[in-house]
Design an enzyme around this catalytic site. Structure first.
Site, PDB file in Angstrom:
ATOM      1  N   TYR A 130       0.836  -1.212   0.000  1.00 32.10           N
ATOM      2  CA  TYR A 130       0.000   0.000   0.000  1.00 32.10           C
ATOM      3  C   TYR A 130       0.863   1.251   0.000  1.00 32.10           C
ATOM      4  O   TYR A 130       0.581   2.223  -0.689  1.00 32.10           O
ATOM      5  CB  TYR A 130      -0.913   0.000   1.236  1.00 32.10           C
ATOM      6  CG  TYR A 130      -1.969   1.093   1.206  1.00 32.10           C
ATOM      7  CD1 TYR A 130      -3.240   0.824   0.699  1.00 32.10           C
ATOM      8  CD2 TYR A 130      -1.687   2.375   1.666  1.00 32.10           C
ATOM      9  CE1 TYR A 130      -4.205   1.817   0.664  1.00 32.10           C
ATOM     10  CE2 TYR A 130      -2.647   3.372   1.622  1.00 32.10           C
ATOM     11  CZ  TYR A 130      -3.908   3.090   1.125  1.00 32.10           C
ATOM     12  OH  TYR A 130      -4.860   4.080   1.074  1.00 32.10           O
TER      13      TYR A 130
ATOM     14  N   PHE B  77      -8.447  21.757 -24.366  1.00 29.71           N
ATOM     15  CA  PHE B  77      -8.662  20.317 -24.418  1.00 29.71           C
ATOM     16  C   PHE B  77      -9.856  20.023 -23.509  1.00 29.71           C
ATOM     17  O   PHE B  77     -10.037  20.659 -22.470  1.00 29.71           O
ATOM     18  CB  PHE B  77      -7.426  19.507 -24.004  1.00 29.71           C
ATOM     19  CG  PHE B  77      -7.667  18.034 -24.186  1.00 29.71           C
ATOM     20  CD1 PHE B  77      -7.703  17.485 -25.453  1.00 29.71           C
ATOM     21  CD2 PHE B  77      -7.917  17.217 -23.106  1.00 29.71           C
ATOM     22  CE1 PHE B  77      -7.987  16.130 -25.628  1.00 29.71           C
ATOM     23  CE2 PHE B  77      -8.201  15.867 -23.275  1.00 29.71           C
ATOM     24  CZ  PHE B  77      -8.230  15.321 -24.541  1.00 29.71           C
ATOM     25  N   THR B  78     -10.658  19.034 -23.896  1.00 32.21           N
ATOM     26  CA  THR B  78     -11.955  18.782 -23.253  1.00 32.21           C
ATOM     27  C   THR B  78     -11.855  18.660 -21.731  1.00 32.21           C
ATOM     28  O   THR B  78     -12.460  19.437 -20.996  1.00 32.21           O
ATOM     29  CB  THR B  78     -12.552  17.491 -23.840  1.00 32.21           C
ATOM     30  OG1 THR B  78     -11.569  16.450 -23.752  1.00 32.21           O
ATOM     31  CG2 THR B  78     -12.930  17.685 -25.308  1.00 32.21           C
TER      32      THR B  78
ATOM     33  N   ASP C 129       1.113  20.253 -20.819  1.00 33.57           N
ATOM     34  CA  ASP C 129       0.325  19.028 -20.998  1.00 33.57           C
ATOM     35  C   ASP C 129       1.240  18.070 -21.750  1.00 33.57           C
ATOM     36  O   ASP C 129       1.476  18.241 -22.946  1.00 33.57           O
ATOM     37  CB  ASP C 129      -0.946  19.333 -21.793  1.00 33.57           C
ATOM     38  CG  ASP C 129      -1.800  18.079 -21.979  1.00 33.57           C
ATOM     39  OD1 ASP C 129      -1.242  16.966 -21.984  1.00 33.57           O
ATOM     40  OD2 ASP C 129      -3.025  18.227 -22.127  1.00 33.57           O
TER      41      ASP C 129
ATOM     42  N   LYS D 188      -0.774   7.688 -23.291  1.00 22.34           N
ATOM     43  CA  LYS D 188      -0.384   8.032 -24.670  1.00 22.34           C
ATOM     44  C   LYS D 188       1.080   7.636 -24.898  1.00 22.34           C
ATOM     45  O   LYS D 188       1.366   6.475 -25.090  1.00 22.34           O
ATOM     46  CB  LYS D 188      -0.608   9.530 -24.913  1.00 22.34           C
ATOM     47  CG  LYS D 188      -1.858  10.138 -24.279  1.00 22.34           C
ATOM     48  CD  LYS D 188      -3.130   9.770 -24.965  1.00 22.34           C
ATOM     49  CE  LYS D 188      -4.420  10.292 -24.372  1.00 22.34           C
ATOM     50  NZ  LYS D 188      -4.522  11.511 -23.659  1.00 22.34           N
TER      51      LYS D 188
ATOM     52  N   ARG E 243     -14.386  15.461 -33.253  1.00 18.55           N
ATOM     53  CA  ARG E 243     -13.682  16.565 -32.598  1.00 18.55           C
ATOM     54  C   ARG E 243     -14.193  17.852 -33.255  1.00 18.55           C
ATOM     55  O   ARG E 243     -13.526  18.492 -34.045  1.00 18.55           O
ATOM     56  CB  ARG E 243     -12.163  16.455 -32.772  1.00 18.55           C
ATOM     57  CG  ARG E 243     -11.557  15.223 -32.123  1.00 18.55           C
ATOM     58  CD  ARG E 243     -11.169  15.352 -30.645  1.00 18.55           C
ATOM     59  NE  ARG E 243     -12.224  15.203 -29.666  1.00 18.55           N
ATOM     60  CZ  ARG E 243     -12.012  14.846 -28.402  1.00 18.55           C
ATOM     61  NH1 ARG E 243     -10.799  14.541 -27.971  1.00 18.55           N
ATOM     62  NH2 ARG E 243     -12.997  14.797 -27.543  1.00 18.55           N
TER      63      ARG E 243
ATOM     64  N   PHE F 170     -19.652  14.658 -25.319  1.00 24.10           N
ATOM     65  CA  PHE F 170     -19.325  13.795 -26.457  1.00 24.10           C
ATOM     66  C   PHE F 170     -19.186  12.330 -26.062  1.00 24.10           C
ATOM     67  O   PHE F 170     -19.422  11.443 -26.872  1.00 24.10           O
ATOM     68  CB  PHE F 170     -18.032  14.268 -27.142  1.00 24.10           C
ATOM     69  CG  PHE F 170     -16.830  14.315 -26.226  1.00 24.10           C
ATOM     70  CD1 PHE F 170     -16.621  15.413 -25.406  1.00 24.10           C
ATOM     71  CD2 PHE F 170     -15.930  13.266 -26.187  1.00 24.10           C
ATOM     72  CE1 PHE F 170     -15.522  15.452 -24.555  1.00 24.10           C
ATOM     73  CE2 PHE F 170     -14.828  13.304 -25.342  1.00 24.10           C
ATOM     74  CZ  PHE F 170     -14.628  14.399 -24.520  1.00 24.10           C
TER      75      PHE F 170
HETATM   76  C1  LIG Z   1      -5.763  12.270 -23.090  1.00 23.42           C
HETATM   77  C2  LIG Z   1      -5.423  13.669 -22.843  1.00 23.42           C
HETATM   78  C3  LIG Z   1      -5.663  14.290 -21.613  1.00 23.42           C
HETATM   79  C4  LIG Z   1      -6.435  13.626 -20.490  1.00 23.42           C
HETATM   80  O1  LIG Z   1      -5.860  12.458 -20.077  1.00 23.42           O
HETATM   81  P1  LIG Z   1      -6.707  11.153 -19.633  1.00 23.42           P
HETATM   82  O2  LIG Z   1      -5.634  10.166 -19.352  1.00 23.42           O
HETATM   83  O3  LIG Z   1      -7.583  10.780 -20.774  1.00 23.42           O
HETATM   84  O4  LIG Z   1      -7.487  11.517 -18.429  1.00 23.42           O
HETATM   85  C5  LIG Z   1      -5.252  15.597 -21.465  1.00 23.42           C
HETATM   86  N1  LIG Z   1      -4.651  16.255 -22.459  1.00 23.42           N
HETATM   87  C6  LIG Z   1      -4.408  15.703 -23.656  1.00 23.42           C
HETATM   88  C7  LIG Z   1      -3.751  16.479 -24.737  1.00 23.42           C
HETATM   89  C8  LIG Z   1      -4.800  14.392 -23.896  1.00 23.42           C
HETATM   90  O5  LIG Z   1      -4.612  13.853 -25.101  1.00 23.42           O
END
Ligand SMILES: *Cc1c(COP(=O)(O)O)cnc(C)c1O
Length: 472
Positions: free
Chosen positions: A77, A129-130, A220, A263, A388, A455
């Site tokens: 933990y 970004f969303t 980011d 990613k 998008r 979305f």
């Molecule tokens: C995917 C993404 C996020 C958010 O990350 P999650 O792992 O999906 O929560 C933020 N910024 C960018 C540019 C992304 O592609």
């Protein structure tokens, strides 16, 4: 074999050790599936999808070394060996002083926004970004777009369409007062602009501006290795540098990073919040126990931490992974461009973006052209893509009006090391055929619209037009 004018594919720098079966359903079943999914590709079952280009997030194929590292995980933990390996790997690759694991990128955005943003603050950034914008808004902030104007034009061939406009940035800070700007957010590359990169020169200027104004600069970092690749390719002085060195130089220009490790890190889940400031780190650690779990696992199992630690290191151990990834994206882009399918130019990093406005000119933006094109592409080919455009852009937090982005795009994102060139040829043929029959694609309207990040879960019905309208 398909002839193409575009770049030659380079052979995969890996061989395939395990496979997963996929099936193409008959057309009638695909039509039923997308209807049952409310014409939203997020609501399809994955087993009904033949080639899944919904996202490159968490859909990567891991290496045998990542898989084997998972067997050595320490699931304690608190203070697990896997936690220390994760932190050391992230520090080595990204260079920040403190690294807090979190379960994915938006968790880092959440914690950062809660700590730094006060109601009424503004957060300038290079295109929204969303999830990032939503967490800024939930903390009481207002996102202000300061990306260069070329980013909003799908046809502009600017090599660094993700760049921030320093004039716009300075004006936004001047207007709000620097004490109302808790940080500047830089995405590199910019997902919503078509995976378009930011130049080192621009990052340097933005960093100098922020440092003189005493405003932290937050990266980011989800696809920052991809951004490093474009700097190496396009910016004078970087051709002989490794991606690893370029990435460290990018990060050193910033003060903190929110990272979705789903990613570039070739993993299936995970992320981190990295900062250089100790006080900020303590606050973030503290919020982590509220929302994610203890600060030494951040919502992740020891197995995840191990896969991520290897993933960080492997993402920059050689430039070959990225060279192949970019070549795959360019191959698909070129096949579509050769067939005159309208695309975002130039080709970006992680995905090919179709210009739905140009492909479906008979639809107004209110008829959701990108959403409609996604649904039609699935019915035509079994290929899953993501909207998008106006649906992703959502509504203004204050007025409740729809945001109306200039770009109305369908994103074909390539999972890393998952699909072959033959798969890409199949996708290209499906897109070309769907675009050719574009004028028969009906628009869509919302029948269910959730409040946040609509979305993901919205449902739609086709718009039935009157005969007179259809003739126009
Ligand atoms: C995917 C993404 C996020 C958010 O990350 P999650 O792992 O999906 O929560 C933020 N910024 C960018 C540019 C992304 O592609």
């Amino acid at each position: 074999m398909t002839e193409t004018q575009g770049p030659r594919m380079i052979p995969e720098p890996y061989k395939i050790k395990m496979v997963e079966r996929v099936r193409l359903l008959p057309r009638a079943q695909r039509e039923r599936a997308i209807k049952e999914a409310g014409h939203n590709t997020f609501l399809l079952r994955s087993e009904d999808v033949f080639i899944d280009l919904l996202t490159d997030s968490g859909t990567n194929a891991m290496t045998d070394t990542q898989w084997s590292a998972m067997l050595q995980a320490d699931e304690a933990y608190a203070g697990a060996r896997s936690y220390y390996r994760f932190v050391e790997a992230a520090q080595e690759v990204y260079g920040y002083r403190y690294v807090l694991p979190v379960h994915q990128g938006r968790a880092a955005e959440h914690i950062l926004s809660q700590i730094l943003i006060k109601p009424g603050d503004i957060v300038p950034g290079n295109m929204y970004f969303t999830t990032t914008r939503l967490h800024q808004e939930l903390a009481g902030g207002v996102f202000v777009d300061v990306i260069i104007k070329e980013a909003h034009d799908p046809g502009s061939e600017h090599p660094f369409k993700g760049n921030l406009d320093l004039g716009k940035l300075a004006a936004a800070v001047e207007k709000a007062g620097s004490h109302r700007v808790p940080y500047v957010a830089v995405g590199a590359p910019v997902n919503m602009a078509g995976g378009q990169p930011v130049s080192m020169e621009n990052l340097r200027q933005v960093s100098a501006f922020c440092r003189s104004a005493k405003i932290p600069l937050v990266l980011d970092a989800a696809r920052a290795v991809e951004n490093a690749w474009f700097i190496k390719e396009r910016e004078p002085g970087y051709a002989d540098k490794s991606l690893k060195a370029i990435l460290r130089e990018m990060c050193a220009l910033t003060d903190a990073a929110a990272m979705s490790a789903k990613k570039d890190a070739y993993a299936n889940i995970g992320g981190f919040l990295a900062v250089n400031d100790e006080g900020l780190y303590r606050e973030a650690q503290n919020l982590c126990v509220v929302y994610e779990g203890l600060h030494t696992y951040g919502g992740l199992s020891g197995r995840d931490l191990e896969a991520l630690a290897r993933g960080f290191l492997e993402s920059v151990e050689t430039d070959e992974w990225m060279a192949h990834r970019i070549a795959q994206v360019r191959y698909l882009w070129s096949r579509l461009d050769d067939a005159y399918v309208p695309l975002v130019r130039p080709c970006g990093g992680h995905a090919v973006f179709l210009d739905a406005k140009a492909i479906l000119p008979h639809l107004s933006q209110e008829e959701l052209p990108a959403q409609s094109l996604c649904a039609a592409l699935y019915a035509q080919s079994g290929v899953r893509a993501m909207e998008r455009g106006i649906v992703s852009a959502g509504r203004d937090a204050k007025t409740g009006e729809n945001h109306k982005p200039a770009l109305e795009l369908v994103r074909l994102a390539l999972p890393r090391r998952v699909y072959t060139q033959t798969h890409l040829d199949y996708v290209a043929d499906g897109v070309i055929e769907t675009a050719r029959q574009g004028n028969s694609v009906p628009g869509l309207k919302f029948v269910y619209e959730p409040k946040y990040l609509r979305f993901f879960q919205a449902r739609f019905d086709p718009v039935v037009r009157s005969l007179a309208a259809a003739r126009r």
